[in-house]
Design a protein around this motif. Structure first.
Motif, mmCIF file in Angstrom:
data_model
loop_
_atom_site.group_PDB
_atom_site.id
_atom_site.type_symbol
_atom_site.label_atom_id
_atom_site.label_comp_id
_atom_site.label_asym_id
_atom_site.label_seq_id
_atom_site.Cartn_x
_atom_site.Cartn_y
_atom_site.Cartn_z
ATOM 1 N N SER A 44 0.821 -1.211 0.000
ATOM 2 C CA SER A 44 0.000 0.000 0.000
ATOM 3 C C SER A 44 0.856 1.263 0.000
ATOM 4 O O SER A 44 0.430 2.305 -0.494
ATOM 5 N N LEU A 45 2.078 1.164 0.551
ATOM 6 C CA LEU A 45 2.990 2.306 0.602
ATOM 7 C C LEU A 45 3.955 2.323 -0.571
ATOM 8 O O LEU A 45 4.756 3.243 -0.706
ATOM 9 N N ASN A 46 3.898 1.270 -1.394
ATOM 10 C CA ASN A 46 4.748 1.158 -2.584
ATOM 11 C C ASN A 46 6.236 1.163 -2.218
ATOM 12 O O ASN A 46 7.043 1.833 -2.849
ATOM 13 N N VAL A 47 6.586 0.421 -1.175
ATOM 14 C CA VAL A 47 7.980 0.277 -0.771
ATOM 15 C C VAL A 47 8.285 -1.195 -0.560
ATOM 16 O O VAL A 47 7.385 -2.032 -0.430
ATOM 17 N N ALA A 48 9.569 -1.515 -0.521
ATOM 18 C CA ALA A 48 9.991 -2.879 -0.263
ATOM 19 C C ALA A 48 9.715 -3.247 1.191
ATOM 20 O O ALA A 48 9.715 -2.384 2.072
ATOM 21 N N GLU A 91 -2.289 16.449 2.802
ATOM 22 C CA GLU A 91 -2.377 15.040 2.470
ATOM 23 C C GLU A 91 -3.063 14.899 1.118
ATOM 24 O O GLU A 91 -3.754 15.811 0.652
ATOM 25 N N LEU A 92 -2.869 13.763 0.469
ATOM 26 C CA LEU A 92 -3.525 13.493 -0.801
ATOM 27 C C LEU A 92 -5.042 13.433 -0.601
ATOM 28 O O LEU A 92 -5.523 13.214 0.513
ATOM 29 N N LEU A 93 -5.774 13.628 -1.679
ATOM 30 C CA LEU A 93 -7.232 13.647 -1.561
ATOM 31 C C LEU A 93 -7.771 12.334 -1.007
ATOM 32 O O LEU A 93 -8.785 12.312 -0.327
ATOM 33 N N GLY A 94 -7.056 11.251 -1.294
ATOM 34 C CA GLY A 94 -7.465 9.953 -0.766
ATOM 35 C C GLY A 94 -6.891 9.654 0.596
ATOM 36 O O GLY A 94 -7.107 8.580 1.154
ATOM 37 N N GLY A 95 -6.133 10.625 1.149
ATOM 38 C CA GLY A 95 -5.528 10.459 2.460
ATOM 39 C C GLY A 95 -4.059 10.098 2.372
ATOM 40 O O GLY A 95 -3.606 9.467 1.424
ATOM 41 N N GLY A 96 -3.299 10.522 3.374
ATOM 42 C CA GLY A 96 -1.894 10.128 3.482
ATOM 43 C C GLY A 96 -0.987 10.736 2.428
ATOM 44 O O GLY A 96 -1.270 11.791 1.849
ATOM 45 N N GLY A 97 0.111 10.036 2.199
ATOM 46 C CA GLY A 97 1.136 10.516 1.285
ATOM 47 C C GLY A 97 2.425 10.805 2.029
ATOM 48 O O GLY A 97 2.400 11.402 3.103
ATOM 49 N N VAL A 98 3.555 10.353 1.479
ATOM 50 C CA VAL A 98 4.852 10.582 2.106
ATOM 51 C C VAL A 98 5.348 11.981 1.745
ATOM 52 O O VAL A 98 5.549 12.283 0.566
ATOM 53 N N PRO A 99 5.553 12.861 2.723
ATOM 54 C CA PRO A 99 6.033 14.219 2.420
ATOM 55 C C PRO A 99 7.467 14.199 1.905
ATOM 56 O O PRO A 99 8.305 13.425 2.354
#
Length: 239
Positions: A44-48, A91-99
């Protein structure tokens, strides 16, 4: 002096840790609640998964999380305001996001209006102006200009600045931002902001004006952030 994207970057696992810290502080996960399984959360965070595990380990060391063998990772307690991005409210419109931030330009200026906001002698004050691009994940969402007292540094260049200016203040200038006051309005964006965000010159954007007080209760920072409401939103949550 113009510098494109040259500020010191935070490691990705720190960025992910900060995002999770913000999500817990916002009440998305309550004390005692179990986080999603690592593979699901990493996806969901698009990380390893390895990057996520380093972030979780740091949060565990900070006392926010508890990892239970064979059961999963649980929220141990709510944060106490130590996050690097605790005052970042986009935050993104859908919530969250890494600053994330890239420094565009650092220059010395005399701007009486801003000096007054910083409670300085507006006729004599010299200020550092720092212009930056702000991202959530990989999406450019905002432009900001930040002013601080010129006396904090004889020479300030983008390469010396942390991606988190609040971390730079703490580690280099010897103070930290303890509280902020935000004022939000809608205004015509300056030309450089419109060009940067890819909107028509003269477009109206949401603007956040912020005054930041140090741990010594002195106004140390004034900033203006313009953001595109079609890409992100301003939020403030208490729990």
């Amino acid at each position: 002096m113009l510098k494109n994207g040259k500020s010191k970057k935070l490691p990705l696992y720190i960025q992910i840790g900060e995002l999770l810290h913000r999500e817990i502080a916002a009440g998305h996960w309550q004390p005692g609640e179990r986080l999603p399984i690592e593979s699901q959360l990493a996806s969901s965070l698009n990380v390893a998964v390895g990057t996520l595990r380093k972030a979780l380990a740091k949060l565990e060391a900070d006392g926010l999380l508890e990892r239970r063998q064979g059961s999963g990772t649980y929220v141990k307690r709510a944060p106490t305001g130590t996050a690097i991005y605790q005052f970042f409210h986009l935050e993104l419109l859908g919530g969250g996001g890494v600053p994330r931030a890239d420094t565009l330009a650092v220059s010395m200026r005399q701007e009486p209006e801003v000096a007054q906001q910083l409670e300085m002698n507006y006729l004599e004050a010299k200020l550092w102006s720092i212009r930056r691009k702000r991202y959530l994940n990989t999406q450019l969402v905002a432009a900001e200009e930040i002013w601080i007292d010129y006396r904090h540094s004889d020479s300030l260049v983008a390469e010396d600045l942390h991606e988190s200016l609040y971390m730079h203040y703490r580690e280099v200038f010897g103070f930290w931002i303890g509280r902020v006051e935000d004022r939000i309005d809608c205004v015509e964006a300056p030309d450089w902001v419109a060009e940067l965000l890819g909107v028509e010159v003269g477009s109206t954007l949401v603007r956040v004006e912020r005054k930041g007080w140090s741990n010594n209760n002195q106004v140390e920072e004034f900033s203006r952030t313009w953001f595109d409401p079609l890409k992100c939103r301003y939020f403030a949550r208490w729990s």
